[in-house]
Scaffold this motif. Structure first.
Motif, PDB file in Angstrom:
ATOM      1  N   CYS A  14       0.833  -1.202   0.000  1.00 42.17           N
ATOM      2  CA  CYS A  14       0.000   0.000   0.000  1.00 42.17           C
ATOM      3  C   CYS A  14       0.871   1.256   0.000  1.00 42.17           C
ATOM      4  O   CYS A  14       0.383   2.359   0.281  1.00 42.17           O
ATOM      5  CB  CYS A  14      -0.915   0.016   1.226  1.00 42.17           C
ATOM      6  N   CYS A  86      -0.465   4.962   0.642  1.00 37.45           N
ATOM      7  CA  CYS A  86      -1.781   5.230   0.058  1.00 37.45           C
ATOM      8  C   CYS A  86      -2.574   6.117   1.008  1.00 37.45           C
ATOM      9  O   CYS A  86      -2.479   5.989   2.239  1.00 37.45           O
ATOM     10  CB  CYS A  86      -2.508   3.904  -0.149  1.00 37.45           C
ATOM     11  N   CYS A  95      -6.436  -0.687   6.031  1.00 32.18           N
ATOM     12  CA  CYS A  95      -7.074   0.051   4.937  1.00 32.18           C
ATOM     13  C   CYS A  95      -8.367   0.678   5.442  1.00 32.18           C
ATOM     14  O   CYS A  95      -9.249  -0.036   5.928  1.00 32.18           O
ATOM     15  CB  CYS A  95      -7.359  -0.896   3.781  1.00 32.18           C
ATOM     16  N   CYS A 105      -6.208  -4.449  -5.134  1.00 32.42           N
ATOM     17  CA  CYS A 105      -5.753  -4.579  -3.742  1.00 32.42           C
ATOM     18  C   CYS A 105      -6.147  -5.950  -3.184  1.00 32.42           C
ATOM     19  O   CYS A 105      -5.503  -6.470  -2.278  1.00 32.42           O
ATOM     20  CB  CYS A 105      -6.368  -3.497  -2.869  1.00 32.42           C
TER      21      CYS A 105
HETATM   22  S1  SF4 Z   1      -5.671  -1.837   0.291  1.00 31.00           S
HETATM   23 FE1  SF4 Z   1      -6.471   0.179   0.895  1.00 31.00          FE
HETATM   24  S2  SF4 Z   1      -4.677   1.246   1.748  1.00 31.00           S
HETATM   25 FE2  SF4 Z   1      -3.883  -0.471   0.514  1.00 31.00          FE
HETATM   26  S3  SF4 Z   1      -3.511   0.416  -1.527  1.00 31.00           S
HETATM   27 FE3  SF4 Z   1      -5.575  -0.496  -1.522  1.00 31.00          FE
HETATM   28  S4  SF4 Z   1      -6.940   1.249  -1.006  1.00 31.00           S
HETATM   29 FE4  SF4 Z   1      -4.858   1.828  -0.409  1.00 31.00          FE
END
Ligand code: SF4
Ligand code: SF4
Length: 249
Positions: A14, A86, A95, A105
């Motif tokens: 992330c 992120c 997340c 993801c």
């Molecule tokens: S899982 Fe959530 S925190 Fe990780 S990259 Fe995807 S949106 Fe972003």
């Protein structure tokens, strides 16, 4: 070789990863206040830029366009622009939008491109994540049915979205591509304009986009090959994009 895997929640995937988004996810990302990066690559109708075994997958996720006197197949990726962590990663490496996190993801660290074998050493996941958990790959095949379904959904979204993405790019003035294997062009569109154009384009019946694409190449030798095939090459690179070269230094 068989592979086991269990995510240990380290949050590395992330961080500093541009996460490819479906069109619906890209619209959601814009609504949430995030930035989307647009990455573009193309190969020519004569196969320039393409490795033979990639053709089926590459054709399915691209749209046929004109460039000068030739056809080209343009692949357009809308991705969450993640420089550093992120925007949805909280201090506990969780997340914040877990229930509606993007498809990619949910798929990581598995590969979406069938021509790229999963290589744990190339992934961000730490060694302990590969030493525990259920079987991920047995006899060279992914065995998690849920994961396989997600990968199929991601590939299908690539196919379903590509013509709309072409129309969206045309309205945003995104018309310069790199040659597949030579690099990418990368754009950071204004997000208000991006969201408005997505809404406009998705509200109308889809008509194939007519405007030409130009190629930005890493050097005169590659440019010569594209020109010889009839492709149109930029003479004055615009400041609206960055060229990310894949050419070995
Ligand atoms: S899982 Fe959530 S925190 Fe990780 S990259 Fe995807 S949106 Fe972003
Ligand atoms: S890098 Fe791998 S182990 Fe770490 S959070 Fe992402 S998927 Fe899980």
């Amino acid at each position: 070789m068989n592979t086991t895997f269990s995510c240990v929640g380290c949050g590395k995937c992330c961080t500093d990863h541009h996460v490819p988004l479906t069109l619906t996810e890209a619209r959601m990302w814009a609504a949430d206040g995030g930035q989307v990066i647009v990455l573009v690559e193309a190969f020519l109708g004569n196969g320039l830029g393409l490795q033979a075994q990639q053709r089926e997958h590459a054709e399915r996720r691209s749209v046929v366009v004109r460039s000068g006197a030739t056809d080209a197949h343009v692949a357009i990726t809308f991705a969450a622009y993640n420089v550093g962590p992120c925007r949805n990663l909280d201090d506990d490496k969780r997340c914040r939008i877990y229930a509606r996190r993007p498809l990619v993801c949910r798929i990581y660290p598995a590969e979406i491109n069938p021509h790229i074998p999963l290589n744990p050493a190339a992934k961000d996941c730490p060694p302990e994540s590969w030493e525990q958990g259920p079987a991920l790959i047995v006899g060279g095949e992914l065995v998690d049915q849920e994961l396989l379904t997600l990968i199929q959904r991601s590939r299908q979204a690539d196919r379903d979205d590509i013509q709309l993405k072409d129309a969206i790019c045309a309205r945003l003035g995104i018309r310069t591509t790199a040659l597949k294997g030579d690099g990418f062009t990368a754009y950071l569109p204004n997000m208000d304009a991006f969201a408005t154009v997505i809404d406009q384009v998705t509200a109308q019946p889809l008509t194939p986009e007519q405007s030409d694409w130009l190629f930005h190449l890493s050097g005169d030798d590659v440019a010569g090959q594209v020109l010889a095939a009839g492709g149109q090459v930029v003479t004055e690179p615009a400041l609206t994009y960055a060229f990310i070269s894949l050419r070995a230094a």
